[in-house]
Scaffold this motif. Structure first.
Motif, PDB file in Angstrom:
ATOM      1  N   ALA A   1       0.807  -1.219   0.000  1.00 26.22           N
ATOM      2  CA  ALA A   1       0.000   0.000   0.000  1.00 26.22           C
ATOM      3  C   ALA A   1       0.839   1.267   0.000  1.00 26.22           C
ATOM      4  O   ALA A   1       0.298   2.354  -0.177  1.00 26.22           O
ATOM      5  CB  ALA A   1      -0.916  -0.005   1.229  1.00 26.22           C
ATOM      6  N   GLY A   2       2.107   1.132   0.239  1.00 29.08           N
ATOM      7  CA  GLY A   2       2.941   2.325   0.383  1.00 29.08           C
ATOM      8  C   GLY A   2       2.851   2.836   1.811  1.00 29.08           C
ATOM      9  O   GLY A   2       1.955   2.451   2.563  1.00 29.08           O
ATOM     10  N   VAL A   3       3.761   3.687   2.171  1.00 24.50           N
ATOM     11  CA  VAL A   3       3.784   4.192   3.551  1.00 24.50           C
ATOM     12  C   VAL A   3       2.527   4.993   3.847  1.00 24.50           C
ATOM     13  O   VAL A   3       1.914   4.843   4.911  1.00 24.50           O
ATOM     14  CB  VAL A   3       5.057   5.043   3.792  1.00 24.50           C
ATOM     15  CG1 VAL A   3       5.042   5.655   5.172  1.00 24.50           C
ATOM     16  CG2 VAL A   3       6.297   4.188   3.620  1.00 24.50           C
ATOM     17  N   ASN A   4       2.113   5.853   2.902  1.00 28.41           N
ATOM     18  CA  ASN A   4       0.913   6.660   3.132  1.00 28.41           C
ATOM     19  C   ASN A   4      -0.341   5.801   3.264  1.00 28.41           C
ATOM     20  O   ASN A   4      -1.183   6.042   4.135  1.00 28.41           O
ATOM     21  CB  ASN A   4       0.729   7.677   2.003  1.00 28.41           C
ATOM     22  CG  ASN A   4       1.775   8.767   2.055  1.00 28.41           C
ATOM     23  OD1 ASN A   4       2.390   8.998   3.083  1.00 28.41           O
ATOM     24  ND2 ASN A   4       1.985   9.421   0.916  1.00 28.41           N
ATOM     25  N   GLY A   5      -0.489   4.809   2.420  1.00 29.80           N
ATOM     26  CA  GLY A   5      -1.635   3.912   2.495  1.00 29.80           C
ATOM     27  C   GLY A   5      -1.638   3.093   3.772  1.00 29.80           C
ATOM     28  O   GLY A   5      -2.692   2.849   4.369  1.00 29.80           O
ATOM     29  N   PHE A   6      -0.447   2.678   4.186  1.00 33.13           N
ATOM     30  CA  PHE A   6      -0.298   1.899   5.419  1.00 33.13           C
ATOM     31  C   PHE A   6      -0.710   2.743   6.629  1.00 33.13           C
ATOM     32  O   PHE A   6      -1.457   2.290   7.487  1.00 33.13           O
ATOM     33  CB  PHE A   6       1.149   1.433   5.531  1.00 33.13           C
ATOM     34  CG  PHE A   6       1.421   0.479   6.643  1.00 33.13           C
ATOM     35  CD1 PHE A   6       0.888  -0.795   6.628  1.00 33.13           C
ATOM     36  CD2 PHE A   6       2.224   0.851   7.714  1.00 33.13           C
ATOM     37  CE1 PHE A   6       1.150  -1.693   7.650  1.00 33.13           C
ATOM     38  CE2 PHE A   6       2.492  -0.034   8.742  1.00 33.13           C
ATOM     39  CZ  PHE A   6       1.950  -1.307   8.711  1.00 33.13           C
ATOM     40  N   LEU A   7      -0.228   3.991   6.673  1.00 36.30           N
ATOM     41  CA  LEU A   7      -0.588   4.888   7.780  1.00 36.30           C
ATOM     42  C   LEU A   7      -2.065   5.246   7.744  1.00 36.30           C
ATOM     43  O   LEU A   7      -2.717   5.331   8.792  1.00 36.30           O
ATOM     44  CB  LEU A   7       0.264   6.152   7.736  1.00 36.30           C
ATOM     45  CG  LEU A   7       1.719   5.995   8.129  1.00 36.30           C
ATOM     46  CD1 LEU A   7       2.466   7.306   7.937  1.00 36.30           C
ATOM     47  CD2 LEU A   7       1.837   5.523   9.568  1.00 36.30           C
ATOM     48  N   GLU A   8      -2.599   5.467   6.546  1.00 37.95           N
ATOM     49  CA  GLU A   8      -4.011   5.800   6.426  1.00 37.95           C
ATOM     50  C   GLU A   8      -4.885   4.657   6.954  1.00 37.95           C
ATOM     51  O   GLU A   8      -5.888   4.893   7.638  1.00 37.95           O
ATOM     52  CB  GLU A   8      -4.370   6.084   4.970  1.00 37.95           C
ATOM     53  CG  GLU A   8      -5.828   6.409   4.774  1.00 37.95           C
ATOM     54  CD  GLU A   8      -6.243   6.458   3.323  1.00 37.95           C
ATOM     55  OE1 GLU A   8      -7.454   6.540   3.076  1.00 37.95           O
ATOM     56  OE2 GLU A   8      -5.373   6.399   2.435  1.00 37.95           O
TER      57      GLU A   8
ATOM     58  N   PHE B   1      -4.183   2.451   9.315  1.00 41.10           N
ATOM     59  CA  PHE B   1      -4.179   2.418  10.775  1.00 41.10           C
ATOM     60  C   PHE B   1      -4.866   3.638  11.393  1.00 41.10           C
ATOM     61  O   PHE B   1      -5.507   3.529  12.436  1.00 41.10           O
ATOM     62  CB  PHE B   1      -2.753   2.253  11.308  1.00 41.10           C
ATOM     63  CG  PHE B   1      -2.287   0.833  11.230  1.00 41.10           C
ATOM     64  CD1 PHE B   1      -2.780  -0.121  12.095  1.00 41.10           C
ATOM     65  CD2 PHE B   1      -1.390   0.442  10.255  1.00 41.10           C
ATOM     66  CE1 PHE B   1      -2.382  -1.444  12.016  1.00 41.10           C
ATOM     67  CE2 PHE B   1      -0.980  -0.876  10.164  1.00 41.10           C
ATOM     68  CZ  PHE B   1      -1.470  -1.821  11.041  1.00 41.10           C
ATOM     69  N   LEU B   2      -4.765   4.777  10.741  1.00 38.34           N
ATOM     70  CA  LEU B   2      -5.474   5.957  11.246  1.00 38.34           C
ATOM     71  C   LEU B   2      -6.989   5.775  11.136  1.00 38.34           C
ATOM     72  O   LEU B   2      -7.726   6.129  12.067  1.00 38.34           O
ATOM     73  CB  LEU B   2      -5.038   7.206  10.492  1.00 38.34           C
ATOM     74  CG  LEU B   2      -3.684   7.780  10.866  1.00 38.34           C
ATOM     75  CD1 LEU B   2      -3.307   8.936   9.947  1.00 38.34           C
ATOM     76  CD2 LEU B   2      -3.694   8.253  12.316  1.00 38.34           C
ATOM     77  N   ARG B   3      -7.441   5.227  10.031  1.00 34.92           N
ATOM     78  CA  ARG B   3      -8.888   5.011   9.860  1.00 34.92           C
ATOM     79  C   ARG B   3      -9.409   3.969  10.846  1.00 34.92           C
ATOM     80  O   ARG B   3     -10.469   4.165  11.446  1.00 34.92           O
ATOM     81  CB  ARG B   3      -9.177   4.587   8.424  1.00 34.92           C
ATOM     82  CG  ARG B   3      -9.027   5.744   7.452  1.00 34.92           C
ATOM     83  CD  ARG B   3      -9.222   5.348   6.020  1.00 34.92           C
ATOM     84  NE  ARG B   3     -10.389   4.488   5.853  1.00 34.92           N
ATOM     85  CZ  ARG B   3     -10.670   3.856   4.741  1.00 34.92           C
ATOM     86  NH1 ARG B   3      -9.885   3.979   3.696  1.00 34.92           N
ATOM     87  NH2 ARG B   3     -11.730   3.107   4.648  1.00 34.92           N
TER      88      ARG B   3
ATOM     89  N   ALA C   1      -9.418   5.487  14.274  1.00 36.89           N
ATOM     90  CA  ALA C   1     -10.535   6.420  14.436  1.00 36.89           C
ATOM     91  C   ALA C   1     -11.830   5.662  14.732  1.00 36.89           C
ATOM     92  O   ALA C   1     -12.606   6.066  15.596  1.00 36.89           O
ATOM     93  CB  ALA C   1     -10.692   7.276  13.185  1.00 36.89           C
ATOM     94  N   HIS C   2     -12.048   4.555  14.019  1.00 36.80           N
ATOM     95  CA  HIS C   2     -13.221   3.730  14.301  1.00 36.80           C
ATOM     96  C   HIS C   2     -13.177   3.199  15.732  1.00 36.80           C
ATOM     97  O   HIS C   2     -14.193   3.218  16.442  1.00 36.80           O
ATOM     98  CB  HIS C   2     -13.303   2.553  13.316  1.00 36.80           C
ATOM     99  CG  HIS C   2     -14.198   2.813  12.168  1.00 36.80           C
ATOM    100  ND1 HIS C   2     -15.483   2.352  12.110  1.00 36.80           N
ATOM    101  CD2 HIS C   2     -13.999   3.512  11.034  1.00 36.80           C
ATOM    102  CE1 HIS C   2     -16.040   2.736  10.985  1.00 36.80           C
ATOM    103  NE2 HIS C   2     -15.149   3.438  10.302  1.00 36.80           N
ATOM    104  N   LEU C   3     -12.029   2.724  16.142  1.00 31.32           N
ATOM    105  CA  LEU C   3     -11.886   2.200  17.502  1.00 31.32           C
ATOM    106  C   LEU C   3     -12.192   3.291  18.527  1.00 31.32           C
ATOM    107  O   LEU C   3     -12.931   3.057  19.495  1.00 31.32           O
ATOM    108  CB  LEU C   3     -10.467   1.660  17.698  1.00 31.32           C
ATOM    109  CG  LEU C   3     -10.232   0.778  18.905  1.00 31.32           C
ATOM    110  CD1 LEU C   3     -10.886  -0.565  18.709  1.00 31.32           C
ATOM    111  CD2 LEU C   3      -8.744   0.594  19.125  1.00 31.32           C
TER     112      LEU C   3
END
Length: 137
Positions: A12-19, A21-23, A26-28
């Motif tokens: 996913a790339g670094v940005n996709g990977f971070l996105e 986990f952030l999403r 946020a749900h959690l």
């Protein structure tokens, strides 16, 4: 693997990977707050803590399931049972946090009421009670 797709920085790339986990984080967090507030509401109206816990957990599970059902009706999003589990786990954490927070509040309130009762009683009799034993002043 999450929902049959490998989640990694290589794919996913670094940005996709971070996105990702952030999403999910946020749900959690949102369901943590939802579970906490839902348990507090149930605790106001139902005095049995087991029923309050069960009712709050069912509300969280229902809302998480309804969110995934809504995702089946949209073209862009993919419903996953793993998301229901993640959201319910976040709500469960919030319920546990609220349960222990309420227990601590009740214990401190009982302690405060106990000491204020001792203080008021001692002021009327010119004596101070120390663990139930009178100390005359």
């Amino acid at each position: 693997m999450y929902g049959g797709v490998e989640v990694s920085a290589q794919i996913a790339g670094v940005n996709g990977f971070l996105e990702f986990f952030l999403r999910k984080g946020a749900h959690l967090f949102i369901f943590f707050v939802f579970g906490l507030l839902t348990y507090r509401v149930w605790g106001r109206f139902v005095k049995n803590p087991v029923l309050s816990f069960s009712g709050a957990l069912l509300c969280v599970l229902f809302y998480a399931s309804a969110d995934e059902l809504h995702q089946t009706l949209t073209d862009v999003r993919t419903p996953l049972w793993q998301d229901v589990m993640l959201d319910t786990f976040g709500g469960l954490l919030g319920i546990f946090f609220s349960f222990f927070l309420l227990s601590e509040e009740k214990a401190s309130m009982n302690l405060r009421n106990h000491f204020s009762y001792i203080y008021l009683r001692s002021m009327s009799n010119n004596m101070l009670l120390f663990y139930g034993f009178p100390l005359y002043i």
